[in-house]
Design an enzyme around this catalytic site. Structure first.
Site, PDB file in Angstrom:
ATOM      1  CD  GLU A 164      -7.858   5.073  -1.386  1.00  0.00           C
ATOM      2  OE1 GLU A 164      -7.024   4.159  -1.340  1.00  0.00           O
ATOM      3  OE2 GLU A 164      -7.604   6.255  -1.092  1.00  0.00           O
TER       4      GLU A 164
ATOM      5  CE  LYS B  94       0.820   3.221  -1.915  1.00  0.00           C
ATOM      6  NZ  LYS B  94       1.598   4.271  -1.232  1.00  0.00           N
TER       7      LYS B  94
ATOM      8  CB  VAL C 198      -6.306   7.334  -6.056  1.00  0.00           C
ATOM      9  CG1 VAL C 198      -7.012   8.132  -7.149  1.00  0.00           C
ATOM     10  CG2 VAL C 198      -6.750   7.801  -4.670  1.00  0.00           C
TER      11      VAL C 198
ATOM     12  CB  SER D  87       0.913   9.877  -6.713  1.00  0.00           C
ATOM     13  OG  SER D  87      -0.054   8.861  -6.698  1.00  0.00           O
TER      14      SER D  87
ATOM     15  CG  ASP E  97      -3.135   8.450  -6.943  1.00  0.00           C
ATOM     16  OD1 ASP E  97      -2.991   7.231  -7.156  1.00  0.00           O
ATOM     17  OD2 ASP E  97      -3.331   8.929  -5.796  1.00  0.00           O
TER      18      ASP E  97
ATOM     19  CE  LYS F 143      -1.944  10.536   0.091  1.00  0.00           C
ATOM     20  NZ  LYS F 143      -3.115   9.861  -0.432  1.00  0.00           N
TER      21      LYS F 143
END
Ligand code: PSU
Ligand code: MN
Length: 302
Positions: free
Chosen positions: A23, A84, A104, A138, A140, A157
Site C-alpha cells: 500500500e 488519502k 489498505v 476504518s 478496511d 493499529k
C-alpha cells in the site's frame, strides 16, 4: 481496463510468478518525509530479495497503478497534494483525474482486480476508541470482508480499540490467524493482550488455507496473517501506553476527525517517542513484507 500495471508486475502476473501488493498510504501519510521514499524503495527491494515482485499501488492523475516506477513512487512520497484514498474514493479520484495514496481498503480492492492474492502492510485500520460516540471504523474492515486477499500485517493499529476490532472481524467473517503466535499482535507491540484462535507456522501452511478458502467458495473474504514485531524490536509498552494516552487527548482537544485521525496519532507517537515508535513500525512492516513474499512464493508453487 482502467488499471495500469507496471511492466515488471504484468510480466510476473502473466508468468504466474509471485507478486506482493504494497500500500502507499503508509508512504504518503503514515511515515515522515523524507525517509518515507527510502522506506518505500527498501520495502520493494525486500520483496525482490525474497524472489517475488513488488506491486506498490497508488492512483496517479486518475489512473490506478499497480506497480510504480521510481519516479511515480517519488511523487507519492513527496507531493503535497497527494490524497488519502480508501476504496470509496477510487471512482471519484479516477473521474477527477486526481492523485492519491491507497489505504489498505483501496489497495486490496485494486490488487484483487489485478489478480494479486498477497498483500503486506504495517497495521490494519479498525474500530477506533470512542466508537460509540464517533462511529469511526476504518473502511478496511468492510472491504476485507468481501475481498479474497491474504493480508500480512502486525495486527491492527494499537491506537484503535483492539478487542472491538477483533469482535468486528468475527462478525464480518474475516479469517484471522497469528503467525507463529497464539497472541494477536499489537502493531508497535508484539502482543496486543488478546489471544487468537488459530496459529499458522509457515508460508506453505498459509497457502494451504488460501487454497481451502477457494475450495469452500462462499463469501469472498480475506485472510489476515497477523505477524508480530520481534519482542526485542517492539516499542517499550510503558512508553507506548503513556504517549498514546497523550496522543488521544491531543486528537480530541485539537478536534481532529475523519481521515486525519490515524496520520495525526501516528505522527504524534513518532514525535513524542523520539522516533522509537517509527523504528518499531518499520521493523513490523519489514517483517511483514518479507513474510508476504514467502507466502506469495508458496502460493505460486515456487
Ligand atoms: N500501516 C502503517 N501505517 C499506516 C497505515 C497502515 O504502518 O499509515 C494506513 C493504512 O493505509 C490503513 C490506514 O488502511 O492507515 C487506515 O486509515 P483509517 O484509520 O483512516 O481507515
Ligand atoms: Mn476513520
Amino acid at each position: 481496463m482502467v488499471l495500469v500495471m507496471s511492466e515488471e508486475v504484468r510480466e510476473a502476473m502473466s508468468a504466474g510468478r509471485p507478486v506482493v501488493a504494497l500500500e502507499s498510504t503508509i508512504i504518503a501519510h503514515g511515515l515522515p518525509r523524507p525517509d518515507n521514499l527510502r522506506v518505500g524503495l527498501e520495502l520493494e527491494d525486500a520483496v525482490r530479495r525474497e524472489g517475488a515482485v513488488p506491486a506498490t499501488v497508488a492512483v496517479l492523475d486518475g489512473r490506478p497503478r499497480v506497480g510504480l516506477t521510481k519516479d511515480e513512487l517519488e511523487r507519492v512520497a513527496g507531493e503535497d497534494a497527494i490524497r488519502k484514498l480508501s476504496h470509496r474514493d477510487l471512482a471519484l479520484a479516477v473521474a477527477a483525474g486526481a492523485s492519491g495514496a491507497t489505504t489498505v481498503s483501496a489497495t486490496a480492492r485494486l490488487a484483487a482486480l489485478a489478480g494479486i492474492r498477497v498483500f503486506a502492510t504495517g497495521g490494519l485500520g479498525g474500530v477506533h476508541r470512542q466508537w460509540t460516540l464517533t462511529q469511526d471504523e476504518s473502511a478496511d474492515l468492510g472491504l476485507l470482508a468481501r475481498t479474497r486477499i491474504t493480508v500480512v500485517c502486525a495486527g491492527v493499529k494499537s491506537i484503535l480499540d483492539v478487542p472491538a476490532t477483533l469482535e468486528r472481524l468475527e462478525t464480518l467473517g474475516v479469517s484471522v490467524a497469528g503467525y507463529r503466535t497464539d497472541r494477536f499482535p499489537g502493531f508497535y507491540l508484539s502482543d496486543s493482550g488478546h489471544p487468537v484462535d488459530w496459529t499458522l507456522d509457515g508460508p506453505e501452511q498459509v497457502a494451504e488455507v488460501m487454497r481451502a478458502q477457494d475450495a469452500l467458495g462462499a463469501q469472498e473474504s480475506a485472510l489476515i496473517v497477523a505477524n508480530p514485531v520481534p519482542p526485542e524490536q517492539q516499542l517499550d509498552p510503558g512508553l507506548h501506553a503513556r504517549v498514546l494516552a497523550e496522543a488521544l487527548d491531543a486528537c480530541e482537544r485539537e478536534g481532529v476527525t475523519g481521515q486525519a485521525v490515524t496520520p495525526f496519532l501516528l505522527g504524534y507517537l513518532v514525535r513524542h517517542t523520539d522516533g522509537a515508535s517509527l523504528r518499531a513500525n518499520l521493523s513490523a512492516v519489514r517483517g511483514n513484507v518479507r513474510l508476504a513474499a514467502r507466502i506469495a512464493l508458496a502460493w505460486a508453487g515456487e
